[in-house]
Design a protein around this motif. Sequence first.
Motif, PDB file in Angstrom:
ATOM      1  N   ALA A  40       6.733   2.205  10.894  1.00 50.93           N
ATOM      2  CA  ALA A  40       7.055   1.603   9.576  1.00 50.93           C
ATOM      3  C   ALA A  40       5.886   2.019   8.908  1.00 50.93           C
ATOM      4  N   PHE A  41       4.598   2.001   9.386  1.00 51.79           N
ATOM      5  CA  PHE A  41       3.450   2.048   8.767  1.00 51.79           C
ATOM      6  C   PHE A  41       3.221   3.906   8.408  1.00 51.79           C
ATOM      7  N   ARG A  42       3.445   4.453   9.278  1.00 50.69           N
ATOM      8  CA  ARG A  42       3.648   6.138   9.034  1.00 50.69           C
ATOM      9  C   ARG A  42       4.640   6.555   7.707  1.00 50.69           C
ATOM     10  N   LYS A  43       5.728   5.604   7.797  1.00 43.65           N
ATOM     11  CA  LYS A  43       6.770   5.977   6.713  1.00 43.65           C
ATOM     12  C   LYS A  43       6.326   5.830   5.342  1.00 43.65           C
ATOM     13  N   LEU A  44       5.254   4.928   5.100  1.00 50.16           N
ATOM     14  CA  LEU A  44       4.454   4.702   3.859  1.00 50.16           C
ATOM     15  C   LEU A  44       3.858   6.145   3.237  1.00 50.16           C
ATOM     16  N   ARG A  62       2.125   5.049  -0.798  1.00 47.34           N
ATOM     17  CA  ARG A  62       2.066   3.836  -0.271  1.00 47.34           C
ATOM     18  C   ARG A  62       0.653   3.670   0.613  1.00 47.34           C
ATOM     19  N   LEU A  63       0.924   4.929   1.585  1.00 43.22           N
ATOM     20  CA  LEU A  63      -0.159   5.263   2.599  1.00 43.22           C
ATOM     21  C   LEU A  63      -1.573   5.083   2.255  1.00 43.22           C
ATOM     22  N   ALA A 100      -6.447  -5.516   9.062  1.00 47.19           N
ATOM     23  CA  ALA A 100      -4.876  -5.532   9.530  1.00 47.19           C
ATOM     24  C   ALA A 100      -4.047  -6.070   8.177  1.00 47.19           C
ATOM     25  N   VAL A 101      -4.646  -6.998   7.522  1.00 50.60           N
ATOM     26  CA  VAL A 101      -3.771  -7.607   6.497  1.00 50.60           C
ATOM     27  C   VAL A 101      -3.771  -6.497   5.456  1.00 50.60           C
ATOM     28  N   GLY A 102      -4.885  -5.860   5.152  1.00 53.14           N
ATOM     29  CA  GLY A 102      -4.863  -4.696   4.198  1.00 53.14           C
ATOM     30  C   GLY A 102      -3.932  -3.587   4.418  1.00 53.14           C
ATOM     31  N   LEU A 103      -3.657  -3.064   5.746  1.00 53.33           N
ATOM     32  CA  LEU A 103      -2.989  -2.170   6.234  1.00 53.33           C
ATOM     33  C   LEU A 103      -1.490  -2.752   6.120  1.00 53.33           C
ATOM     34  N   ALA A 104      -1.164  -3.863   6.311  1.00 51.47           N
ATOM     35  CA  ALA A 104       0.132  -4.416   6.299  1.00 51.47           C
ATOM     36  C   ALA A 104       0.812  -4.863   5.236  1.00 51.47           C
ATOM     37  N   HIS A 105      -0.050  -4.852   3.806  1.00 48.72           N
ATOM     38  CA  HIS A 105       0.213  -5.804   2.856  1.00 48.72           C
ATOM     39  C   HIS A 105       1.631  -5.227   2.307  1.00 48.72           C
ATOM     40  N   ASP A 106       1.669  -3.773   2.353  1.00 49.62           N
ATOM     41  CA  ASP A 106       2.965  -3.132   1.535  1.00 49.62           C
ATOM     42  C   ASP A 106       3.918  -2.593   2.382  1.00 49.62           C
ATOM     43  N   THR A 136       7.756  -7.634   4.616  1.00 46.14           N
ATOM     44  CA  THR A 136       6.679  -7.335   5.389  1.00 46.14           C
ATOM     45  C   THR A 136       6.542  -8.442   6.577  1.00 46.14           C
ATOM     46  N   LEU A 137       6.729  -9.500   6.212  1.00 46.46           N
ATOM     47  CA  LEU A 137       6.830 -10.783   7.093  1.00 46.46           C
ATOM     48  C   LEU A 137       7.854 -10.511   8.291  1.00 46.46           C
TER      49      LEU A 137
END
Length: 429
Positions: A40-44, A62-63, A100-106, A136-137
């Motif tokens: 999911a993170f790489r897709k950004l 977004r990444l 971690a919060v910054g990486l996940a926020h979007d 995100t949650l």
Amino acid sequence: MDNAFYNDFDIAYAESRKSRGSDHRTPFQIDRDRILFSYAFRKLQSKTQVFQTGEYDFYHTRLTHSMEVARICRSICEYLKASNPALRPDFYIDSDLCEAVGLAHDIGHPPFGHTGEAALNELMCEQGGFEGNAQTLRLLTETIYERDEGSYGMRPTRALIDGILKYKRLHRDAFAGERQLPPKNHFLFDEQACWLDFCCEGADKQKLSAMMQKSIECQIMDWADDTAYSLHDIQDGLRGKFLNESNIRKWLKRQSTVASIEKKHLPQTTEAILGRLIDCINEGSTETEFSLKVGSFIKACSLKHRPGSEKVPTNRHKFDLAIDPSIREECNVYKRLAFDLIFQSPQILQMRYKGGNMLRQLFETLLDNYSGQSTPLLPDRYHSWVLAADDGQKPRLICDYLASLTDSQAIRMYKRLFDPNFGSIGDIL
């Protein structure tokens, strides 16, 4: 943990996390790594930030935005630890957690940026809506890992969950006005009430007010987010020729006219901020200037104690992040300028309209299909999940799938379904 700022309440897991033996990492480092190495993170990398991905090589995606936000989060933590008397070598805000919060926020944002988000919210209006922060949650706690038998979350710590919660109200509680119109944004899904309860576990009514506000890590992420997109949107706008001396001066004149009509005075700081921007454009020094401004925005941060938080079970809700007013005003000027001259430009609005329209057609087609004969239009895994779901859950699963797509994946799926001259049996979904 060696850091006395955090306790067992903060590092409690949302679900029992499998033992990793003698893992050398802290719980927050594990949170960070699970986000960083996720699909999911790489897709950004292929999801719209402001400009649609693939238009040019130099725009933020977004990444890149998320990586910059994470780095700024770390820098703010490091600066506060070195400068704030409330913190000590054994009592400080954890930079791994904030990263971690910054990486996940979007990570929950759908394709096509905020237009895609608005389109899915409209389509999901009667099923609890759609909101990027809520998604995100949902990813972190329920769907980030996919297996044939179903999906599951990464079992994040309580501190990470609380750190990404910019909004702490449910969809059902956010209806507005006499007509009780559904919210456009800033809510969680109703079924996520359990995660709100988890974040505030054990808090009585007196403590709940402080706990329902943003944690200090969430505030740091919020300011890092503002820093990144206010400064970097201006740089992207300049490179893309959306901003130049002429239209900035015209914009400033319009602001003065509006202020005059409203019998207000345009702050002198606005003229000074934009005057300096124009000087940098003429000098060809905008990249250097804005790189330095990142440091200024970081050093604008300080901590203050949150009133009424004396007995909350975590230090994360005993502090608020204070921002130097002059720096916050500079940030707001850049955001207003970018909104009017970039986001509201015909080129961007046309692309947004197209993206939203594609998502609407895809959603409606898939929902209609899976309400009837159920031709396998989705990949095998999602197809089986939607078939097995009851009618009330089908829209949410279809929404999950569309939200997970990159811009290019959504475009290819749209063309495959609606363009008779496009497609091959060898296409990757």
